[in-house]
Design a protein around this motif. Structure first.
Motif, short mmCIF file in Angstrom:
data_model
loop_
_atom_site.label_atom_id
_atom_site.label_comp_id
_atom_site.label_asym_id
_atom_site.label_seq_id
_atom_site.Cartn_x
_atom_site.Cartn_y
_atom_site.Cartn_z
N UNK A 149 0.83 -1.21 0.00
CA UNK A 149 0.00 0.00 0.00
C UNK A 149 0.86 1.26 0.00
N UNK A 150 1.87 1.29 0.89
CA UNK A 150 2.72 2.48 0.97
C UNK A 150 3.55 2.67 -0.30
N UNK A 151 4.13 1.60 -0.81
CA UNK A 151 4.93 1.70 -2.03
C UNK A 151 4.07 2.19 -3.18
N UNK A 152 2.87 1.65 -3.32
CA UNK A 152 1.96 2.10 -4.38
C UNK A 152 1.61 3.58 -4.22
N UNK A 153 1.35 3.99 -2.99
CA UNK A 153 1.02 5.40 -2.72
C UNK A 153 2.19 6.31 -3.10
N UNK A 154 3.39 5.92 -2.71
CA UNK A 154 4.57 6.75 -2.99
C UNK A 154 4.89 6.81 -4.47
N UNK A 155 4.79 5.69 -5.17
CA UNK A 155 5.04 5.69 -6.61
C UNK A 155 4.01 6.56 -7.32
N UNK A 156 2.76 6.41 -6.94
CA UNK A 156 1.71 7.25 -7.55
C UNK A 156 1.97 8.72 -7.28
N UNK A 157 2.29 9.07 -6.06
CA UNK A 157 2.49 10.46 -5.67
C UNK A 157 3.70 11.09 -6.37
N UNK A 158 4.85 10.42 -6.27
CA UNK A 158 6.10 11.02 -6.75
C UNK A 158 6.39 10.75 -8.23
N UNK A 159 6.05 9.58 -8.74
CA UNK A 159 6.40 9.20 -10.11
C UNK A 159 5.26 9.50 -11.07
N UNK A 160 4.09 8.97 -10.77
CA UNK A 160 2.97 9.10 -11.70
C UNK A 160 2.46 10.54 -11.76
N UNK A 161 2.18 11.12 -10.58
CA UNK A 161 1.63 12.48 -10.55
C UNK A 161 2.70 13.57 -10.48
N UNK A 162 3.93 13.22 -10.14
CA UNK A 162 5.02 14.19 -10.08
C UNK A 162 4.88 15.20 -8.97
N UNK A 163 4.18 14.84 -7.90
CA UNK A 163 3.98 15.73 -6.75
C UNK A 163 5.29 15.84 -5.96
N UNK A 164 5.48 16.97 -5.31
CA UNK A 164 6.68 17.16 -4.49
C UNK A 164 6.36 17.33 -3.01
N UNK A 165 5.11 17.44 -2.67
CA UNK A 165 4.72 17.63 -1.27
C UNK A 165 4.85 16.35 -0.48
N UNK A 166 4.67 16.46 0.84
CA UNK A 166 4.78 15.29 1.70
C UNK A 166 3.64 14.31 1.49
N UNK A 167 3.87 13.07 1.90
CA UNK A 167 2.85 12.03 1.80
C UNK A 167 2.58 11.47 3.20
N UNK A 168 1.44 10.80 3.32
CA UNK A 168 1.22 10.00 4.52
C UNK A 168 2.12 8.78 4.39
N UNK A 169 2.35 8.12 5.46
CA UNK A 169 3.16 6.92 5.35
C UNK A 169 3.66 6.47 6.70
N UNK A 170 4.79 5.84 6.71
CA UNK A 170 5.35 5.33 7.95
C UNK A 170 5.79 6.48 8.84
N UNK A 171 6.09 6.15 10.08
CA UNK A 171 6.43 7.18 11.06
C UNK A 171 7.93 7.35 11.29
N UNK A 172 8.73 6.78 10.41
CA UNK A 172 10.18 6.92 10.58
C UNK A 172 10.68 8.27 10.08
N UNK A 173 11.93 8.54 10.34
CA UNK A 173 12.55 9.80 9.89
C UNK A 173 13.00 9.71 8.47
#
Length: 79
Positions: free
Chosen positions: A55-79
């Motif tokens: 789920x997270x990998x799909x969300x990140x690929x969609x956000x950064x690669x497919x849509x080319x967004x640069x803002x933050x995403x929801x996701x894990x709580x690590x640094x």
């Protein structure tokens, strides 16, 4: 080369997005690159279930690669 993803704050997210882009640039198929990036995420987060990682990998690929967004995403709580 592709876009620069150094603006991504989470190391695991940056690693996943960079790996996906580089695998695709080298000719790997979408499904193969996605599987490799899911495995990479689980190396960073062994406590994560396979479904959560996918789920997270799909969300990140969609956000950064497919849509080319640069803002933050929801996701894990690590640094």
């Amino acid at each position: 080369m592709g876009r620069d993803f150094s603006h991504i704050a989470r190391r695991c997210e940056r690693a996943v997005v960079t790996a996906y882009r580089e695998l695709r640039e080298q000719g790997s198929g979408d499904f193969s690159a996605f599987g490799a990036c899911t495995a990479l995420y689980r190396i960073h987060h062994p406590e994560s279930s396979v479904n959560e990682a996918r789920r997270l990998v799909a969300e990140w690929i969609d956000h950064h690669i497919v849509r080319g967004e640069t803002g933050p995403t929801d996701g894990c709580l690590c640094d």
